[in-house]
Write a protein that holds these residues in place. Structure first.
Motif, mmCIF file in Angstrom:
data_model
loop_
_atom_site.group_PDB
_atom_site.id
_atom_site.type_symbol
_atom_site.label_atom_id
_atom_site.label_comp_id
_atom_site.label_asym_id
_atom_site.label_seq_id
_atom_site.Cartn_x
_atom_site.Cartn_y
_atom_site.Cartn_z
ATOM 1 N N VAL A 217 0.775 -1.324 0.245
ATOM 2 C CA VAL A 217 -0.033 0.274 -0.113
ATOM 3 C C VAL A 217 0.844 1.308 -0.067
ATOM 4 O O VAL A 217 0.537 2.316 -0.703
ATOM 5 N N ALA A 218 1.965 1.285 0.518
ATOM 6 C CA ALA A 218 2.653 2.385 0.731
ATOM 7 C C ALA A 218 3.465 3.031 -0.541
ATOM 8 O O ALA A 218 3.876 2.079 -1.335
ATOM 9 N N ASP A 219 3.349 4.173 -0.555
ATOM 10 C CA ASP A 219 4.017 4.750 -1.798
ATOM 11 C C ASP A 219 5.581 4.995 -1.407
ATOM 12 O O ASP A 219 6.570 4.933 -2.082
ATOM 13 N N THR A 220 5.895 5.188 0.117
ATOM 14 C CA THR A 220 7.069 5.683 0.684
ATOM 15 C C THR A 220 7.302 4.709 1.868
ATOM 16 O O THR A 220 6.453 4.771 2.737
ATOM 17 N N LEU A 221 8.335 4.176 2.205
ATOM 18 C CA LEU A 221 8.597 3.406 3.497
ATOM 19 C C LEU A 221 9.849 4.122 4.061
ATOM 20 O O LEU A 221 10.641 4.709 3.392
ATOM 21 N N VAL A 222 9.535 4.580 5.343
ATOM 22 C CA VAL A 222 10.625 5.127 6.055
ATOM 23 C C VAL A 222 11.007 4.053 7.178
ATOM 24 O O VAL A 222 10.243 3.624 8.006
ATOM 25 N N PHE A 223 12.254 3.917 7.400
ATOM 26 C CA PHE A 223 12.890 2.992 8.347
ATOM 27 C C PHE A 223 13.369 4.229 9.401
ATOM 28 O O PHE A 223 14.510 4.964 9.257
ATOM 29 N N MET A 224 12.933 4.061 10.586
ATOM 30 C CA MET A 224 13.373 5.063 11.771
ATOM 31 C C MET A 224 14.200 4.428 12.852
ATOM 32 O O MET A 224 13.708 3.159 13.358
ATOM 33 N N ASP A 225 15.257 4.804 13.452
ATOM 34 C CA ASP A 225 15.797 4.410 14.339
ATOM 35 C C ASP A 225 16.406 5.257 15.274
ATOM 36 O O ASP A 225 17.051 6.314 14.793
ATOM 37 N N GLU A 226 16.423 5.118 16.864
ATOM 38 C CA GLU A 226 17.039 6.140 17.512
ATOM 39 C C GLU A 226 16.682 7.756 17.100
ATOM 40 O O GLU A 226 17.618 8.522 17.352
ATOM 41 N N VAL A 228 16.236 9.024 14.232
ATOM 42 C CA VAL A 228 16.413 9.447 13.101
ATOM 43 C C VAL A 228 15.783 8.936 11.998
ATOM 44 O O VAL A 228 15.449 7.516 12.213
ATOM 45 N N VAL A 229 15.746 9.490 10.668
ATOM 46 C CA VAL A 229 15.121 8.640 9.633
ATOM 47 C C VAL A 229 16.736 7.914 8.865
ATOM 48 O O VAL A 229 17.518 8.722 8.536
ATOM 49 N N VAL A 230 16.715 6.396 9.011
ATOM 50 C CA VAL A 230 18.047 6.010 8.739
ATOM 51 C C VAL A 230 17.932 5.832 7.073
ATOM 52 O O VAL A 230 18.954 6.076 6.594
ATOM 53 N N GLU A 231 16.597 5.349 6.491
ATOM 54 C CA GLU A 231 16.306 5.122 5.336
ATOM 55 C C GLU A 231 15.037 5.470 5.041
ATOM 56 O O GLU A 231 14.083 5.243 5.534
ATOM 57 N N ALA A 232 15.001 6.014 3.527
ATOM 58 C CA ALA A 232 13.592 6.196 3.084
ATOM 59 C C ALA A 232 13.560 5.849 1.576
ATOM 60 O O ALA A 232 14.526 6.240 0.819
ATOM 61 N N GLY A 233 12.291 5.333 1.032
ATOM 62 C CA GLY A 233 12.305 5.062 -0.295
ATOM 63 C C GLY A 233 10.987 4.283 -0.803
ATOM 64 O O GLY A 233 10.090 4.042 0.103
ATOM 65 N N ALA A 234 11.303 3.716 -2.004
ATOM 66 C CA ALA A 234 10.066 2.801 -2.437
ATOM 67 C C ALA A 234 10.246 1.492 -1.352
ATOM 68 O O ALA A 234 11.187 0.846 -1.166
ATOM 69 N N PRO A 235 8.990 1.027 -1.122
ATOM 70 C CA PRO A 235 8.914 -0.010 0.013
ATOM 71 C C PRO A 235 9.439 -1.219 -0.522
ATOM 72 O O PRO A 235 10.236 -1.865 0.238
ATOM 73 N N ARG A 236 9.287 -1.756 -1.705
ATOM 74 C CA ARG A 236 9.521 -2.826 -2.365
ATOM 75 C C ARG A 236 11.175 -2.959 -2.419
ATOM 76 O O ARG A 236 11.950 -3.993 -2.119
ATOM 77 N N GLN A 237 11.725 -1.732 -2.641
ATOM 78 C CA GLN A 237 13.347 -1.740 -2.839
ATOM 79 C C GLN A 237 14.051 -1.590 -1.560
ATOM 80 O O GLN A 237 14.965 -2.259 -1.261
#
Length: 255
Positions: A217-226, A228-237
């Motif tokens: 469903v997501a257009d963008t996936l964001v991974f957060m840790d501690e 900060v945004v560590v990584e953001a981009g297309a979910p499948r990627q």
């Protein structure tokens, strides 16, 4: 798409005492976009969501929804916090669904949904009730209008909570781990409603552990840790080929 993002976070920071929970979060969500935020517990995901509708004050940076500063007014170079009433008025346009359903136990499903539109927007009982019934149909609970929360499953209660948020006609929906308190077999019915919402063009920010939902469903996936945004981009990627070691370590545990 409009030129103004629906949500714009610029170097947002938040501290609880000496604990730096958010450390300069910058994100953009366009109108009609679905952003999913994943990450370990304590990474600041829920705090960030609560800052978007000013349930938490930011300590640094700024947040805007639909081009309007959230929780503050700017005069010259200075920001002044809005009064409680002004902040509450601003919050009307942002729907939020929590982990716990927060329904009023003494009110029926319909009464839970009609309360805010009648009190806050001055809608008549007739109009508010008609709208509540429409929304219950939309979330697959057309026959549960007279049921009290105690007589509904967790999944049904969460779907009523979604209908209640939609009753205010929000321009943005925030979901804070909406399935984490549910038994596994009830998760799907809530995610189905959220998928339908996404298809209808609702702008959504979803903090979730449901990786399949994020991928689909997501257009963008964001991974957060501690904080900060560590990584953001297309979910499948990101899910199939994460670039950052922290993302790899997290996904290796949850996928």
């Amino acid at each position: 798409m409009t030129d103004v993002p629906m949500v714009l976070a610029e170097k947002v920071s938040k501290n609880f005492g000496t604990n730096r929970v958010l450390r300069g979060i910058s994100l953009e969500v366009d109108t009609g976009e679905v952003l999913c935020i994943v990450g370990p517990s304590g990474s600041g995901k829920s705090t960030f969501l609560r800052c978007i509708n000013h349930l938490e004050r930011v300590d640094g940076g700024r947040l805007s929804v639909d081009g309007q500063l959230v929780g503050y007014r700017q005069k010259g170079e200075k920001l002044y916090e809005l009064k409680l009433k002004e902040a509450a008025f601003q919050r009307q346009e942002i729907g939020m669904v929590f982990q716990r359903f927060n329904l009023f136990p003494h009110l029926t499903a319909v009464e839970n949904i009609t309360l805010a539109p009648m009190r806050v927007k001055g809608l008549s009982k007739t109009k508010a009730t008609a709208r509540a019934k429409e929304l219950l149909e939309r979330v697959g609970l057309g026959d549960k209008g007279d049921a009290y929360p105690a007589h509904l499953s967790g999944g049904q209660q969460q779907r009523v909570a979604i209908a209640r948020a939609l009753a205010m006609d929000p321009k943005l929906m925030l979901f804070d781990e909406p399935t984490s308190a549910l038994d596994p077999e009830l998760v799907g019915e809530v995610l189905d409603v959220m998928k339908e919402l996404a298809k209808s063009g609702m702008t959504m920010i979803v903090v979730t552990h449901e990786m399949g939902f994020a991928r689909e469903v997501a257009d963008t996936l964001v991974f957060m840790d501690e904080g900060v945004v560590v990584e953001a981009g297309a979910p499948r990627q990101i899910l199939s080929d994460p670039q950052h070691d922290r993302t790899k370590a997290f996904l290796s545990k949850v996928l």
